[in-house]
Design a protein around this motif. Structure first.
Motif, PDB file in Angstrom:
ATOM      1  N   MET A   1     -62.253 -44.468  71.712  1.00 17.68           N
ATOM      2  CA  MET A   1     -62.636 -45.148  72.952  1.00 17.68           C
ATOM      3  C   MET A   1     -63.960 -45.892  72.835  1.00 17.68           C
ATOM      4  N   ARG A   2     -64.972 -45.203  72.288  1.00 21.18           N
ATOM      5  CA  ARG A   2     -66.309 -45.799  72.245  1.00 21.18           C
ATOM      6  C   ARG A   2     -66.519 -46.700  71.040  1.00 21.18           C
ATOM      7  N   ASP A   3     -66.053 -46.242  69.868  1.00 25.65           N
ATOM      8  CA  ASP A   3     -66.328 -46.960  68.624  1.00 25.65           C
ATOM      9  C   ASP A   3     -65.175 -47.837  68.160  1.00 25.65           C
ATOM     10  N   GLY A   4     -64.021 -47.724  68.825  1.00 24.12           N
ATOM     11  CA  GLY A   4     -62.932 -48.643  68.550  1.00 24.12           C
ATOM     12  C   GLY A   4     -62.223 -48.448  67.226  1.00 24.12           C
ATOM     13  N   TYR A   5     -62.090 -47.209  66.773  1.00 22.19           N
ATOM     14  CA  TYR A   5     -61.285 -46.960  65.574  1.00 22.19           C
ATOM     15  C   TYR A   5     -60.874 -45.495  65.535  1.00 22.19           C
ATOM     16  N   ASP A   6     -59.827 -45.221  64.775  1.00 18.71           N
ATOM     17  CA  ASP A   6     -59.306 -43.863  64.644  1.00 18.71           C
ATOM     18  C   ASP A   6     -59.796 -43.269  63.325  1.00 18.71           C
ATOM     19  N   PRO A   7     -60.657 -42.244  63.356  1.00 18.70           N
ATOM     20  CA  PRO A   7     -61.192 -41.676  62.117  1.00 18.70           C
ATOM     21  C   PRO A   7     -60.178 -40.853  61.334  1.00 18.70           C
ATOM     22  N   CYS A   8     -59.019 -40.591  61.935  1.00 15.48           N
ATOM     23  CA  CYS A   8     -58.002 -39.772  61.263  1.00 15.48           C
ATOM     24  C   CYS A   8     -56.805 -40.594  60.785  1.00 15.48           C
ATOM     25  N   GLU A   9     -56.765 -41.869  61.112  1.00 13.51           N
ATOM     26  CA  GLU A   9     -55.668 -42.747  60.677  1.00 13.51           C
ATOM     27  C   GLU A   9     -56.298 -43.890  59.903  1.00 13.51           C
ATOM     28  N   ILE A  10     -56.359 -43.735  58.589  1.00  8.17           N
ATOM     29  CA  ILE A  10     -57.157 -44.646  57.776  1.00  8.17           C
ATOM     30  C   ILE A  10     -56.337 -45.268  56.650  1.00  8.17           C
ATOM     31  N   SER A  11     -56.807 -46.403  56.177  1.00  9.35           N
ATOM     32  CA  SER A  11     -56.206 -47.091  55.034  1.00  9.35           C
ATOM     33  C   SER A  11     -57.223 -47.156  53.903  1.00  9.35           C
ATOM     34  N   LEU A  12     -56.795 -46.748  52.707  1.00  5.67           N
ATOM     35  CA  LEU A  12     -57.637 -46.875  51.522  1.00  5.67           C
ATOM     36  C   LEU A  12     -57.333 -48.214  50.853  1.00  5.67           C
ATOM     37  N   THR A  13     -58.367 -48.911  50.426  1.00  6.73           N
ATOM     38  CA  THR A  13     -58.159 -50.174  49.710  1.00  6.73           C
ATOM     39  C   THR A  13     -58.948 -50.164  48.406  1.00  6.73           C
ATOM     40  N   ARG A  14     -58.457 -50.969  47.461  1.00  4.40           N
ATOM     41  CA  ARG A  14     -58.965 -50.937  46.088  1.00  4.40           C
ATOM     42  C   ARG A  14     -60.359 -51.556  45.986  1.00  4.40           C
ATOM     43  N   VAL A  15     -61.199 -50.919  45.181  1.00  5.64           N
ATOM     44  CA  VAL A  15     -62.541 -51.449  44.937  1.00  5.64           C
ATOM     45  C   VAL A  15     -62.473 -52.547  43.884  1.00  5.64           C
ATOM     46  N   GLU A  16     -63.528 -53.325  43.832  1.00  2.00           N
ATOM     47  CA  GLU A  16     -63.674 -54.366  42.817  1.00  2.00           C
ATOM     48  C   GLU A  16     -64.584 -53.826  41.718  1.00  2.00           C
ATOM     49  N   PRO A  17     -64.087 -53.688  40.482  1.00  2.00           N
ATOM     50  CA  PRO A  17     -64.957 -53.207  39.396  1.00  2.00           C
ATOM     51  C   PRO A  17     -66.193 -54.091  39.263  1.00  2.00           C
ATOM     52  N   ALA A  18     -67.269 -53.513  38.764  1.00  2.00           N
ATOM     53  CA  ALA A  18     -68.527 -54.260  38.663  1.00  2.00           C
ATOM     54  C   ALA A  18     -69.218 -53.964  37.342  1.00  2.00           C
ATOM     55  N   PHE A  19     -69.719 -55.006  36.727  1.00  2.00           N
ATOM     56  CA  PHE A  19     -70.464 -54.876  35.478  1.00  2.00           C
ATOM     57  C   PHE A  19     -71.710 -54.028  35.720  1.00  2.00           C
ATOM     58  N   ASN A  20     -72.142 -53.298  34.724  1.00  2.00           N
ATOM     59  CA  ASN A  20     -73.301 -52.404  34.802  1.00  2.00           C
ATOM     60  C   ASN A  20     -73.061 -51.192  35.702  1.00  2.00           C
ATOM     61  N   THR A  21     -71.797 -50.868  35.959  1.00  2.00           N
ATOM     62  CA  THR A  21     -71.442 -49.605  36.602  1.00  2.00           C
ATOM     63  C   THR A  21     -70.550 -48.845  35.631  1.00  2.00           C
ATOM     64  N   ASN A  22     -70.172 -47.609  35.987  1.00  2.00           N
ATOM     65  CA  ASN A  22     -69.260 -46.877  35.109  1.00  2.00           C
ATOM     66  C   ASN A  22     -67.796 -47.213  35.407  1.00  2.00           C
ATOM     67  N   LEU A  23     -67.592 -48.354  36.078  1.00  2.00           N
ATOM     68  CA  LEU A  23     -66.256 -48.934  36.224  1.00  2.00           C
ATOM     69  C   LEU A  23     -66.372 -50.452  36.049  1.00  2.00           C
ATOM     70  N   PRO A  24     -66.604 -50.907  34.823  1.00  2.00           N
ATOM     71  CA  PRO A  24     -66.736 -52.350  34.595  1.00  2.00           C
ATOM     72  C   PRO A  24     -65.416 -53.095  34.715  1.00  2.00           C
ATOM     73  N   ALA A  25     -64.288 -52.371  34.543  1.00  2.00           N
ATOM     74  CA  ALA A  25     -62.973 -53.015  34.643  1.00  2.00           C
ATOM     75  C   ALA A  25     -61.907 -51.936  34.768  1.00  2.00           C
ATOM     76  N   PHE A  26     -60.793 -52.294  35.405  1.00  2.00           N
ATOM     77  CA  PHE A  26     -59.644 -51.396  35.445  1.00  2.00           C
ATOM     78  C   PHE A  26     -58.863 -51.510  34.137  1.00  2.00           C
ATOM     79  N   SER A  27     -58.227 -50.411  33.756  1.00  2.00           N
ATOM     80  CA  SER A  27     -57.294 -50.361  32.614  1.00  2.00           C
ATOM     81  C   SER A  27     -57.958 -50.612  31.271  1.00  2.00           C
TER      82      SER A  27
END
Length: 508
Positions: free
Chosen positions: A261-287
């Motif tokens: 009601m106040r914040d306009g979203y359901d904290p229990c009904e969520i969608s996960l979406t894929r991150v973008e790998p980033a250089f200089n992190t421990n996930l520079p690329a997928f696969s």
């Protein structure tokens, strides 16, 4: 922005309309919060520096109540007493939200009155006595300790608070805490209270309540209005909710409806979406295989399309491959940091043993493995180098491919050919945290095929969006005519529109 918000409010409106291209930069100041709490930002512009408030597109629907969380088996003793036409005692126990000190204008405007009213409406002509045993400013630890009862309770000077409640022999007890507990929620105390009821009054039905968040415009010394103050209460909210699901206890989820009601979203009904790998992190690329000889792999500071970082999320799903199978893995399920109130932490352990999988989960209590069992799936039936792991809301799933199935990149992402080794509702704390997977010190090489995340603590973190129905100000603002506190206690309109619908939607 402050001037415009106040002008809209003083004109008798609450809608702050924005257009494409509009951008408002705030400074997160208390003065700004006091202004933006009075309006709802609508349209297609953008705002920043407003304590994570957002603009709500005009096409969003209004929220609808979720299905009930209290069912007949949760009130078995209550309905047996009704069928036998026996007298029933119902106890409300909690902090100030249920107490007579909740800044109400009359007894009829309290949450307890609304709650008991609906019980009577659904069960007419029953012989029932309601007791309000709530005390303001209290926590689970206070109820479990030597807190003295209120002086107007019978025999108040001879018993502790908990003893006083138990001596009334309630057939149903409703427990509402969390607002004062926050990140210090005492899990041993919570378990002590519930075990006490189960031992002394084994037939008593127990109902838990998930509290709502305080006003984000509050300037009280408690820090209610800060992002940290809101996160602290979310920490306790999610634990109560997930604990009830895990233990199959009925629960009244006022916190979920308040957020919708106040914040306009359901904290229990969520969608996960894929991150973008980033250089200089421990996930520079997928696969792409990475050389790895460190025990812990911390989720990287890589963001998804909602700007949620994997290093500060609440929910996630990962698929990965290791060159050398580990002997065990440890995964943190949330971010408890209080060694006294959450002594065992909140961890998932899985051990790869010759005869199968040994699984343990700690829930923050004194017991380090309240969830502990052996999965009779032989290691020879699965491929030990691949893992697909999902933690979404309060459900944890750990999967591995069946033997002689070597998944390609796409199969890894979607879990094709995988067997669920573990899949259940588990207890966990709320709030964003930094996940890690430990036990990887000897794997030699790590390949991450997929990583999706969400943040259920903010409106644009992946939760289902709605158009807010109320501004923060209108449900908390204090007045002589409607009560309220400006901080945590809602006025009579807030009680009517936030608490009452959830109570009346349940099956009593």
């Amino acid at each position: 922005m402050i001037e415009k918000c106040n002008k809209i409010y003083n004109s008798g409106f609450r809608d702050f309309f924005t257009q494409y291209g509009d951008f408002f930069e705030g400074d997160n100041s208390p003065e700004l919060l006091d202004a933006i709490r009075r309006v709802i930002f609508k349209g297609y512009g953008n705002i920043s520096g407003c304590h994570e408030r957002i603009v709500y597109p005009l096409h969003l629907p209004f929220p609808r109540l979720f299905r009930p969380n209290i069912h007949k088996h949760h009130l078995k003793n209550f309905h047996e007493k009704i069928a036998a036409k026996k007298h029933i005692t119902w106890a409300f126990v909690g902090d100030s939200i249920l107490s007579v000190g909740a800044d109400i204008v009359a007894p009829s405007e309290s949450p307890v009155h609304i709650w008991s009213d609906e019980i009577l409406k659904q069960n007419p002509n029953i012989d029932i006595t309601f007791h309000n045993f709530a005390i303001g400013g209290t926590t689970w630890a206070d109820l479990a300790g030597n807190t003295q009862p209120s002086p107007w309770w019978e025999d108040y000077n001879q018993k502790s608070w908990l003893e006083c409640v138990i001596s009334s022999c309630p057939d149903v007890v409703c427990l509402w805490f969390g607002g004062n507990d926050g990140r210090q929620i005492n899990i041993p105390a919570l378990n002590f209270v519930l075990d006490k009821f189960k031992t002394i009054l084994p037939k008593t039905d127990i109902i838990l309540a998930v509290t709502y968040l305080p006003s984000f415009g509050s300037t009280l010394w408690t820090g209610y209005g800060t992002i940290a103050g809101q996160q602290d209460r979310i920490f306790a909210q999610q634990y109560t909710r997930s604990f009830a699901r895990w233990k199959n206890v009925g629960y009244l989820d006022v916190g979920r409806w308040h957020t919708m009601m106040r914040d306009g979203y359901d904290p229990c009904e969520i969608s996960l979406t894929r991150v973008e790998p980033a250089f200089n992190t421990n996930l520079p690329a997928f696969s792409k295989p990475m050389q790895w000889n460190v025990d812990k792999w911390f989720f990287p500071d890589c963001k998804n399309d909602n700007k949620v970082s994997a290093s500060a999320c609440t929910d996630w799903s990962i698929s990965m491959h290791v060159k050398t199978p580990p002997s065990s893995l440890m995964i943190n399920l949330s971010g408890p940091d209080d060694a006294i109130n959450q002594p065992s932490g909140n961890m998932f352990f899985i051990f790869f043993e010759e005869l199968g999988f040994s699984i343990k989960i700690s829930d923050g209590s004194n017991n380090h493995d309240p969830i502990s069992f052996h999965k009779n799936i032989s290691l020879s039936h699965v491929e030990l180098n691949w893992f697909n792991i999902t933690l979404k809301d309060s459900r944890l799933t750990f999967s591995m491919p069946r033997k002689n199935f070597f998944p390609d990149e796409n199969s890894n992402r979607i879990g094709a050919g995988y067997i669920d080794i573990f899949d259940m509702q588990i207890p966990r704390f709320g709030g964003r945290y930094h996940p890690f997977i430990a036990g990887l010190g000897n794997i030699k090489e790590l390949t991450v095929y997929n990583l999706c995340v969400a943040d259920s603590t903010r409106p644009c973190g992946g939760g289902k969006k709605y158009m807010p129905t109320h501004s923060d100000y209108e449900i908390y603002v204090a007045s002589e005519s409607a009560g309220g506190s400006n901080d945590y206690h809602m006025n009579t309109y807030g009680v009517r529109d936030v608490i009452a619908p959830v109570v009346r939607n349940e099956n009593w």
